[in-house]
Design a protein around this motif. Structure first.
Motif, PDB file in Angstrom:
ATOM      1  N   ALA A 250     -11.230  -0.288   8.446  1.00 58.02           N
ATOM      2  CA  ALA A 250     -10.297   0.422   9.322  1.00 58.02           C
ATOM      3  C   ALA A 250     -10.162  -0.284  10.669  1.00 58.02           C
ATOM      4  CB  ALA A 250     -10.763   1.863   9.516  1.00 58.02           C
ATOM      5  N   ARG A 251     -11.302  -0.726  11.242  1.00 60.07           N
ATOM      6  CA  ARG A 251     -11.265  -1.414  12.532  1.00 60.07           C
ATOM      7  C   ARG A 251     -10.582  -2.778  12.403  1.00 60.07           C
ATOM      8  NH1 ARG A 251     -15.084   0.677  16.259  1.00 60.07           N
ATOM      9  NH2 ARG A 251     -14.231  -0.867  17.709  1.00 60.07           N
ATOM     10  N   ALA A 252     -10.835  -3.470  11.304  1.00 57.48           N
ATOM     11  CA  ALA A 252     -10.200  -4.771  11.099  1.00 57.48           C
ATOM     12  C   ALA A 252      -8.686  -4.614  10.978  1.00 57.48           C
ATOM     13  CB  ALA A 252     -10.764  -5.438   9.848  1.00 57.48           C
ATOM     14  N   MET A 253      -8.254  -3.644  10.187  1.00 55.85           N
ATOM     15  CA  MET A 253      -6.824  -3.419  10.014  1.00 55.85           C
ATOM     16  C   MET A 253      -6.164  -3.090  11.348  1.00 55.85           C
ATOM     17  SD  MET A 253      -4.755  -0.599   7.718  1.00 55.85           S
ATOM     18  CE  MET A 253      -4.957   0.708   8.942  1.00 55.85           C
ATOM     19  N   ARG A 292      -5.132   5.595  11.511  1.00 55.30           N
ATOM     20  CA  ARG A 292      -4.087   6.371  12.160  1.00 55.30           C
ATOM     21  C   ARG A 292      -2.728   6.126  11.496  1.00 55.30           C
ATOM     22  NH1 ARG A 292      -5.262   5.085  18.565  1.00 55.30           N
ATOM     23  NH2 ARG A 292      -7.382   5.961  18.667  1.00 55.30           N
ATOM     24  N   ILE A 293      -1.875   7.133  11.559  1.00 54.37           N
ATOM     25  CA  ILE A 293      -0.519   6.993  11.035  1.00 54.37           C
ATOM     26  C   ILE A 293       0.207   5.873  11.768  1.00 54.37           C
ATOM     27  CG2 ILE A 293       1.716   8.126  10.817  1.00 54.37           C
ATOM     28  CD1 ILE A 293       0.230  10.743  10.382  1.00 54.37           C
ATOM     29  N   ARG A 294      -0.052   5.755  13.083  1.00 51.77           N
ATOM     30  CA  ARG A 294       0.575   4.692  13.862  1.00 51.77           C
ATOM     31  C   ARG A 294       0.238   3.319  13.300  1.00 51.77           C
ATOM     32  NH1 ARG A 294      -2.395   3.618  19.149  1.00 51.77           N
ATOM     33  NH2 ARG A 294      -3.697   2.596  17.577  1.00 51.77           N
ATOM     34  N   ASP A 295      -1.037   3.098  13.007  1.00 50.85           N
ATOM     35  CA  ASP A 295      -1.454   1.803  12.471  1.00 50.85           C
ATOM     36  C   ASP A 295      -0.812   1.530  11.109  1.00 50.85           C
ATOM     37  OD1 ASP A 295      -2.967   1.265  14.680  1.00 50.85           O
ATOM     38  OD2 ASP A 295      -4.884   1.822  13.775  1.00 50.85           O
ATOM     39  N   LYS A 296      -0.753   2.557  10.275  1.00 51.79           N
ATOM     40  CA  LYS A 296      -0.150   2.371   8.956  1.00 51.79           C
ATOM     41  C   LYS A 296       1.342   2.071   9.074  1.00 51.79           C
ATOM     42  CE  LYS A 296      -3.525   5.095   6.389  1.00 51.79           C
ATOM     43  NZ  LYS A 296      -3.783   6.217   5.478  1.00 51.79           N
ATOM     44  N   LEU A 297       1.996   2.711  10.031  1.00 50.63           N
ATOM     45  CA  LEU A 297       3.424   2.453  10.239  1.00 50.63           C
ATOM     46  C   LEU A 297       3.644   1.026  10.736  1.00 50.63           C
ATOM     47  CD1 LEU A 297       6.361   3.403  10.395  1.00 50.63           C
ATOM     48  CD2 LEU A 297       5.891   4.277  12.696  1.00 50.63           C
ATOM     49  N   LEU A 298       2.821   0.599  11.714  1.00 43.63           N
ATOM     50  CA  LEU A 298       2.956  -0.754  12.228  1.00 43.63           C
ATOM     51  C   LEU A 298       2.596  -1.787  11.161  1.00 43.63           C
ATOM     52  CD1 LEU A 298       1.465  -0.331  15.827  1.00 43.63           C
ATOM     53  CD2 LEU A 298       3.856  -0.772  15.236  1.00 43.63           C
ATOM     54  N   GLY A 299       1.603  -1.469  10.340  1.00 44.80           N
ATOM     55  CA  GLY A 299       1.249  -2.374   9.242  1.00 44.80           C
ATOM     56  C   GLY A 299       2.390  -2.545   8.269  1.00 44.80           C
ATOM     57  N   TRP A 300       3.030  -1.451   7.943  1.00 48.55           N
ATOM     58  CA  TRP A 300       4.221  -1.514   7.059  1.00 48.55           C
ATOM     59  C   TRP A 300       5.308  -2.365   7.721  1.00 48.55           C
ATOM     60  CZ3 TRP A 300       9.247  -0.195   8.034  1.00 48.55           C
ATOM     61  CH2 TRP A 300      10.121  -0.188   6.935  1.00 48.55           C
ATOM     62  N   ALA A 301       5.521  -2.168   9.033  1.00 50.04           N
ATOM     63  CA  ALA A 301       6.567  -2.910   9.749  1.00 50.04           C
ATOM     64  C   ALA A 301       6.282  -4.415   9.731  1.00 50.04           C
ATOM     65  CB  ALA A 301       6.658  -2.408  11.191  1.00 50.04           C
ATOM     66  N   ILE A 302       5.022  -4.796   9.880  1.00 49.60           N
ATOM     67  CA  ILE A 302       4.666  -6.216   9.876  1.00 49.60           C
ATOM     68  C   ILE A 302       4.912  -6.825   8.496  1.00 49.60           C
ATOM     69  CG2 ILE A 302       2.720  -7.828  10.044  1.00 49.60           C
ATOM     70  CD1 ILE A 302       1.578  -5.886  12.214  1.00 49.60           C
ATOM     71  N   LEU A 303       4.454  -6.135   7.469  1.00 44.65           N
ATOM     72  CA  LEU A 303       4.585  -6.679   6.112  1.00 44.65           C
ATOM     73  C   LEU A 303       6.037  -6.678   5.630  1.00 44.65           C
ATOM     74  CD1 LEU A 303       1.409  -5.157   4.411  1.00 44.65           C
ATOM     75  CD2 LEU A 303       1.755  -7.488   5.245  1.00 44.65           C
ATOM     76  N   HIS A 304       6.879  -5.851   6.243  1.00 39.32           N
ATOM     77  CA  HIS A 304       8.290  -5.795   5.839  1.00 39.32           C
ATOM     78  C   HIS A 304       9.214  -6.380   6.916  1.00 39.32           C
ATOM     79  CE1 HIS A 304       6.447  -2.913   3.056  1.00 39.32           C
ATOM     80  NE2 HIS A 304       7.476  -3.145   2.269  1.00 39.32           N
ATOM     81  N   ASN A 305       8.610  -7.101   7.878  1.00 40.41           N
ATOM     82  CA  ASN A 305       9.366  -7.828   8.900  1.00 40.41           C
ATOM     83  C   ASN A 305      10.271  -6.920   9.738  1.00 40.41           C
ATOM     84  OD1 ASN A 305       9.783 -10.324  10.184  1.00 40.41           O
ATOM     85  ND2 ASN A 305      11.741 -10.615   9.140  1.00 40.41           N
ATOM     86  N   GLN A 306       9.827  -5.709   9.962  1.00 42.61           N
ATOM     87  CA  GLN A 306      10.546  -4.778  10.849  1.00 42.61           C
ATOM     88  C   GLN A 306       9.874  -4.823  12.226  1.00 42.61           C
ATOM     89  OE1 GLN A 306      13.402  -3.056   9.920  1.00 42.61           O
ATOM     90  NE2 GLN A 306      13.199  -4.380   8.112  1.00 42.61           N
ATOM     91  N   LEU A 307       9.985  -5.958  12.884  1.00 39.96           N
ATOM     92  CA  LEU A 307       9.180  -6.218  14.075  1.00 39.96           C
ATOM     93  C   LEU A 307       9.663  -5.475  15.316  1.00 39.96           C
ATOM     94  CD1 LEU A 307       8.414 -10.018  13.613  1.00 39.96           C
ATOM     95  CD2 LEU A 307       7.185  -8.006  12.771  1.00 39.96           C
ATOM     96  N   TRP A 308      10.825  -4.849  15.244  1.00 37.53           N
ATOM     97  CA  TRP A 308      11.287  -4.059  16.378  1.00 37.53           C
ATOM     98  C   TRP A 308      10.328  -2.907  16.672  1.00 37.53           C
ATOM     99  CZ3 TRP A 308      12.533   1.104  15.493  1.00 37.53           C
ATOM    100  CH2 TRP A 308      12.686   1.469  14.150  1.00 37.53           C
TER     101      TRP A 308
END
Length: 331
Positions: A250-253, A292-308
């Protein structure tokens, strides 16, 4: 002479003219009867630190000064190990200081067979006030201390003394050279050790961070270092300490996500860094992480190139950091 040096106290110095005398005085005034050396490494200081170090070297025969171009704290410490002649090594940071009995109390334990001697730390404020202290449990079980290093309950190298041989040949990865090298090196050193001893005495005094400390700087490089360390802890824990795996994952992610997100605004990571983050995030999907939901959302954004989404987070984080540092400077 080399064979007679029992311990080396290494003090890296960078622009520390206001505090370095306190640190050096604590090192040169040790009460031990054993021969020891003090190694002062000027890491390209731009203030008056170099002259202060040279003055101590001219006064004390057992003080050596090394002047070098700026390399950062991690590489400076590695240079200190290469220069050290003592059988045992102790670290003092330039704005901290050691108790005068540090060597007198720890060397007998090391000489009698201990690989690592852990001692208490008192935190203090620059105005003279005391903060928290850290008294370690008097536990000699090696497995306990190895796990403490892996779960970050002990991750500062100035809270223990150990054999110089354990440090030789160790080089911190570039990812942790700016931050988190202490935690990485502690894991490496403790992995080699077999006999641990603990002193409940306060033998080290650590200055509570100023607002200019790297701990109050949030950028891609800093988050990358912390993430790399937690990922390393995860991999080290998988066989021997399975209970550490989920918290480490979790901390690494979280760290990798923040590093990538901050880089979208600050641009301080390399292309290789970004590729490695993507690779690590994909690997971390194998683990059960209740982040956190925030981290999961940002992780999804990174992997799907939604960098905004990352840029929104990074700008918000930068704003909060600036406000915090401004408040600390006023206080």
């Amino acid at each position: 002479m080399d064979d007679q040096v029992k311990a080396s106290i290494i003090i890296p110095v960078y622009n520390a003219q206001n505090t370095i005398r306190r640190a050096i005085d604590s090192a040169v005034n040790q009460t031990t009867d054993e021969p020891y050396e003090v190694i002062l490494i000027n890491d390209g200081s731009k203030d008056g630190s170099a002259a202060i170090l040279d003055a101590y070297a001219s006064r004390y025969a057992y003080v050596r000064v090394i002047h070098q171009a700026n390399q950062g704290i991690t590489r400076t410490r590695e240079n200190g190990i290469r220069a050290a002649r003592g059988e045992y090594v102790f670290w003092v940071d330039a704005d901290d200081y050691a108790d005068k009995h540090l060597l007198a109390k720890t060397l007998p334990l090391l000489e009698s067979g201990a690989d690592v001697v852990i001692y208490g730390t008192q935190y203090f404020c620059e105005n003279g006030g005391r903060a928290d202290n850290r008294i370690r449990k008097n536990i000699s079980d090696a497995a306990y201390w190895k796990q403490q290093a892996l779960n970050a309950n002990l991750s500062t190298i100035w809270t223990y003394g150990t054999r110089r041989a354990f440090w030789e040949g160790e080089t911190a990865p570039s990812e942790v050279a700016r931050s988190a090298a202490d935690g990485y090196m502690t894991i490496r050193i403790f992995d080699k050790a077999r006999v641990f001893r603990v002193l409940p005495d306060i033998l080290y005094y650590h200055l509570v961070d100023s607002p200019f400390s790297i701990r109050h700087t949030f950028n891609g490089k800093r988050y990358l270092g912390n993430a790399f360390l937690w990922y390393y802890r995860l991999k080290c824990s998988e066989t021997a300490y399975p209970e550490n795996v989920e918290p480490c994952a979790a901390r690494a992610m979280s760290g990798y996500i923040k590093a990538y997100a901050m880089d979208t605004v600050i641009h301080d990571l390399t292309e290789e860094d970004r590729k490695n983050i993507i690779k690590a995030l994909r690997d971390l999907k194998r683990y059960s992480i209740s982040g956190r939901i925030r981290d999961k959302l940002l992780g999804w954004a990174i992997l799907h190139n939604q960098l905004w989404l990352c840029r929104i987070y990074a700008r918000h984080k930068n704003s909060k950091t600036q406000q915090m540092n401004q408040k600390m400077q006023k206080d």
